[in-house]
Design an enzyme around this catalytic site. Structure first.
Site, PDB file in Angstrom:
ATOM      1  N   GLY A  10       1.052  -1.126   0.162  1.00 52.64           N
ATOM      2  CA  GLY A  10       0.000   0.252   0.134  1.00 52.64           C
ATOM      3  C   GLY A  10       1.077   0.924  -0.417  1.00 52.64           C
ATOM      4  O   GLY A  10       1.070   2.314   0.695  1.00 52.64           O
ATOM      5  N   ARG A  13      -0.171   6.310  -1.981  1.00 47.80           N
ATOM      6  CA  ARG A  13      -0.403   7.470  -1.474  1.00 47.80           C
ATOM      7  C   ARG A  13       0.048   6.781   0.116  1.00 47.80           C
ATOM      8  O   ARG A  13       0.407   5.879   0.845  1.00 47.80           O
ATOM      9  CB  ARG A  13      -1.754   7.787  -1.852  1.00 47.80           C
ATOM     10  CG  ARG A  13      -3.008   6.774  -1.384  1.00 47.80           C
ATOM     11  CD  ARG A  13      -4.160   6.655  -1.618  1.00 47.80           C
ATOM     12  NE  ARG A  13      -5.236   6.194  -1.037  1.00 47.80           N
ATOM     13  CZ  ARG A  13      -5.519   5.304  -1.367  1.00 47.80           C
ATOM     14  NH1 ARG A  13      -6.211   5.048  -2.410  1.00 47.80           N
ATOM     15  NH2 ARG A  13      -6.362   4.400  -0.686  1.00 47.80           N
ATOM     16  N   THR A  35      -3.237  -1.396  -5.720  1.00 48.85           N
ATOM     17  CA  THR A  35      -4.260  -1.928  -5.985  1.00 48.85           C
ATOM     18  C   THR A  35      -4.471  -1.415  -7.615  1.00 48.85           C
ATOM     19  O   THR A  35      -5.404  -2.423  -8.515  1.00 48.85           O
ATOM     20  CB  THR A  35      -5.804  -1.301  -5.417  1.00 48.85           C
ATOM     21  OG1 THR A  35      -5.398  -0.413  -4.881  1.00 48.85           O
ATOM     22  CG2 THR A  35      -5.854  -2.550  -3.552  1.00 48.85           C
ATOM     23  N   ASN A  76       1.992  -2.094   5.574  1.00 46.24           N
ATOM     24  CA  ASN A  76       1.308  -1.061   5.462  1.00 46.24           C
ATOM     25  C   ASN A  76      -0.194  -1.039   4.767  1.00 46.24           C
ATOM     26  O   ASN A  76      -1.154  -0.028   5.080  1.00 46.24           O
ATOM     27  CB  ASN A  76       1.301   0.307   5.127  1.00 46.24           C
ATOM     28  CG  ASN A  76       1.251   1.828   4.901  1.00 46.24           C
ATOM     29  OD1 ASN A  76       1.435   2.675   5.132  1.00 46.24           O
ATOM     30  ND2 ASN A  76       0.835   2.111   3.783  1.00 46.24           N
ATOM     31  N   TYR A 141     -12.499  -2.922  11.766  1.00 38.02           N
ATOM     32  CA  TYR A 141     -11.039  -2.152  11.214  1.00 38.02           C
ATOM     33  C   TYR A 141     -10.372  -2.202  13.255  1.00 38.02           C
ATOM     34  O   TYR A 141      -9.366  -2.621  12.878  1.00 38.02           O
ATOM     35  CB  TYR A 141     -11.254  -0.554  11.767  1.00 38.02           C
ATOM     36  CG  TYR A 141     -10.234   0.325  11.493  1.00 38.02           C
ATOM     37  CD1 TYR A 141      -9.101   0.369   9.658  1.00 38.02           C
ATOM     38  CD2 TYR A 141      -9.828   1.215  11.845  1.00 38.02           C
ATOM     39  CE1 TYR A 141      -8.561   1.155   9.778  1.00 38.02           C
ATOM     40  CE2 TYR A 141      -8.274   2.086  11.675  1.00 38.02           C
ATOM     41  CZ  TYR A 141      -7.721   1.519  10.434  1.00 38.02           C
ATOM     42  OH  TYR A 141      -6.468   2.308  10.366  1.00 38.02           O
ATOM     43  N   ALA A 143     -11.463  -4.244  15.133  1.00 34.40           N
ATOM     44  CA  ALA A 143     -10.581  -6.153  15.089  1.00 34.40           C
ATOM     45  C   ALA A 143      -8.948  -6.424  14.743  1.00 34.40           C
ATOM     46  O   ALA A 143      -8.238  -6.794  14.794  1.00 34.40           O
ATOM     47  CB  ALA A 143     -11.704  -6.896  14.614  1.00 34.40           C
ATOM     48  N   LYS A 145      -6.738  -3.735  13.493  1.00 36.06           N
ATOM     49  CA  LYS A 145      -5.773  -3.857  13.859  1.00 36.06           C
ATOM     50  C   LYS A 145      -4.972  -4.600  15.114  1.00 36.06           C
ATOM     51  O   LYS A 145      -3.539  -4.224  15.658  1.00 36.06           O
ATOM     52  CB  LYS A 145      -5.856  -2.247  14.365  1.00 36.06           C
ATOM     53  CG  LYS A 145      -5.944  -1.935  12.690  1.00 36.06           C
ATOM     54  CD  LYS A 145      -5.061  -1.469  11.741  1.00 36.06           C
ATOM     55  CE  LYS A 145      -5.161  -0.271  10.476  1.00 36.06           C
ATOM     56  NZ  LYS A 145      -4.105  -0.846   9.966  1.00 36.06           N
TER      57      LYS A 145
HETATM   58  P1  NAD Z   1      -4.614   5.591   2.408  1.00 35.59           P
HETATM   59  O1  NAD Z   1      -6.199   5.096   2.345  1.00 35.59           O
HETATM   60  O2  NAD Z   1      -4.265   6.729   2.259  1.00 35.59           O
HETATM   61  O3  NAD Z   1      -3.931   4.168   1.398  1.00 35.59           O
HETATM   62  C1  NAD Z   1      -4.277   3.160   1.681  1.00 35.59           C
HETATM   63  C2  NAD Z   1      -3.286   2.351   1.047  1.00 35.59           C
HETATM   64  O4  NAD Z   1      -3.629   0.978   1.251  1.00 35.59           O
HETATM   65  C3  NAD Z   1      -3.212   2.525  -0.534  1.00 35.59           C
HETATM   66  O5  NAD Z   1      -1.899   2.348  -0.730  1.00 35.59           O
HETATM   67  C4  NAD Z   1      -3.833   1.738  -1.263  1.00 35.59           C
HETATM   68  O6  NAD Z   1      -2.885   1.152  -2.589  1.00 35.59           O
HETATM   69  C5  NAD Z   1      -3.549   0.226  -0.423  1.00 35.59           C
HETATM   70  N1  NAD Z   1      -4.877  -0.418  -0.706  1.00 35.59           N
HETATM   71  C6  NAD Z   1      -6.252  -0.304   0.076  1.00 35.59           C
HETATM   72  N2  NAD Z   1      -6.831  -0.445  -0.382  1.00 35.59           N
HETATM   73  C7  NAD Z   1      -6.543  -2.127  -0.795  1.00 35.59           C
HETATM   74  C8  NAD Z   1      -6.025  -3.697  -1.040  1.00 35.59           C
HETATM   75  N3  NAD Z   1      -7.115  -3.923  -1.143  1.00 35.59           N
HETATM   76  N4  NAD Z   1      -5.104  -4.568  -1.102  1.00 35.59           N
HETATM   77  C9  NAD Z   1      -3.929  -3.805  -1.084  1.00 35.59           C
HETATM   78  N5  NAD Z   1      -3.796  -2.856  -0.907  1.00 35.59           N
HETATM   79  C10 NAD Z   1      -4.316  -1.765  -0.598  1.00 35.59           C
HETATM   80  O7  NAD Z   1      -4.491   5.400   3.996  1.00 35.59           O
HETATM   81  P2  NAD Z   1      -3.224   5.769   4.370  1.00 35.59           P
HETATM   82  O8  NAD Z   1      -3.896   6.469   5.577  1.00 35.59           O
HETATM   83  O9  NAD Z   1      -2.014   5.950   4.443  1.00 35.59           O
HETATM   84  O10 NAD Z   1      -3.567   4.898   5.397  1.00 35.59           O
HETATM   85  C11 NAD Z   1      -2.153   3.717   5.927  1.00 35.59           C
HETATM   86  C12 NAD Z   1      -2.344   2.339   6.989  1.00 35.59           C
HETATM   87  O11 NAD Z   1      -1.816   3.168   7.806  1.00 35.59           O
HETATM   88  C13 NAD Z   1      -3.382   1.649   7.020  1.00 35.59           C
HETATM   89  O12 NAD Z   1      -2.879   0.323   7.254  1.00 35.59           O
HETATM   90  C14 NAD Z   1      -4.033   2.228   8.036  1.00 35.59           C
HETATM   91  O13 NAD Z   1      -5.247   1.252   8.907  1.00 35.59           O
HETATM   92  C15 NAD Z   1      -2.534   2.891   9.022  1.00 35.59           C
HETATM   93  N6  NAD Z   1      -3.335   3.864   9.853  1.00 35.59           N
HETATM   94  C16 NAD Z   1      -3.560   5.272   9.427  1.00 35.59           C
HETATM   95  C17 NAD Z   1      -4.233   6.456  10.433  1.00 35.59           C
HETATM   96  C18 NAD Z   1      -4.842   7.536   9.886  1.00 35.59           C
HETATM   97  O14 NAD Z   1      -5.214   8.196  10.491  1.00 35.59           O
HETATM   98  N7  NAD Z   1      -3.938   7.872   9.057  1.00 35.59           N
HETATM   99  C19 NAD Z   1      -4.152   5.653  11.545  1.00 35.59           C
HETATM  100  C20 NAD Z   1      -3.239   4.673  11.994  1.00 35.59           C
HETATM  101  C21 NAD Z   1      -2.842   3.852  11.001  1.00 35.59           C
END
Ligand code: NAD
Length: 215
Positions: A10, A13, A35, A76, A141, A143, A145
């Site tokens: 992932g 972005r 994706t 990620n 979500y 669960a 994490k």
């Molecule tokens: P985002 O939505 O900007 O990016 C998500 C990434 O995951 C993208 O690169 C996308 O291509 C990939 N992805 C999405 N669906 C997918 C799938 N089915 N198969 C493979 N890849 C897939 O999200 P983000 O905010 O950058 O989040 C990144 C990580 O950080 C995630 O695991 C999220 O749970 C975690 N997170 C985010 C936050 C927040 O506030 N943004 C807080 C805590 C944890």
């Protein structure tokens, strides 16, 4: 990080992209997954198309990853499908568990053998504050994490003696597409309970991950 083969799932972005760029700047050889079949990555970074929601395909892909000899794995990729548990559909539950937790399992299993043989490896998984505190509307979500946290701690105990570390980062709210999707009033409410009154930035997480993935 010089020459360290790094896989960031992932990485197209948000937090994943920030991690990928930061590692590239530190001299790592970086591969990201995303994706979109027509996805692109910044110059110097390799892109692989893989959608974790197709689990059988993900498992086949993971076996190819096993052959690539990664030194560093950053799990990620993650999604949200928010809704109250009362109305949560099976598909909303399963897709989040598949992508966030089972995807992490498949990729971790895939890199483990070669890391153990090299007696070197760094695994960093991105969980969430929701997995520690829980969050209304995010039972699936949270669960997934919380599962990642227990999973990573177990993997750390299994691999420590072989020179492989496993760590999990649980970010608070970070400015990305994921949090941009939240309604403005919810974002305002969340900021009230954050002492600095703002969301984190992807680079904050990338710095933490880089420390945990360093020699
Ligand atoms: P985002 O939505 O900007 O990016 C998500 C990434 O995951 C993208 O690169 C996308 O291509 C990939 N992805 C999405 N669906 C997918 C799938 N089915 N198969 C493979 N890849 C897939 O999200 P983000 O905010 O950058 O989040 C990144 C990580 O950080 C995630 O695991 C999220 O749970 C975690 N997170 C985010 C936050 C927040 O506030 N943004 C807080 C805590 C944890």
């Amino acid at each position: 990080m010089k020459g360290k083969k790094t896989l960031v799932t992932g990485g197209t972005r948000g937090i994943g992209l920030s991690i990928a760029k930061h590692f590239y700047d530190q001299g790592a050889e970086v591969v990201i997954t995303g994706t979109r079949p027509d996805g692109v990555s910044p110059d110097g970074i390799t892109y692989l198309n893989i959608d974790f929601s197709d689990l059988p395909a993900t498992e086949i892909f993971a076996s190819e990853i096993a052959e690539m000899g990664f030194d560093i794995l950053i799990n990620n990729a993650g999604i949200t499908r928010d809704g109250l548990v009362l109305r949560m559909e099976d598909e909303e539950w399963q897709s989040v568990l598949d992508t966030n937790l089972t995807g992490t399992f498949y990729f971790t299993r895939a890199v483990t053998r070669s890391m153990m043989q090299k007696r070197y490896g760094r695994i960093v998984n991105i969980a969430s504050i929701s997995g520690i505190m829980g969050n209304s509307g995010q039972a699936n979500y949270s669960a997934s994490k919380a599962g990642m946290i227990g999973f990573t701690k177990s993997v750390a105990k299994e691999l420590a003696k072989r020179g492989v570390t496993a760590n999990v980062v649980a970010p608070g709210f970070v400015t990305t597409d994921m949090t941009d999707a939240l309604p403005e009033n919810m974002r305002a409410e969340l900021k009230k309970v954050i002492p600095v009154r703002r969301f984190g930035e992807p680079k904050d997480i990338a710095d933490t991950v880089a420390f945990l993935a360093s020699p």
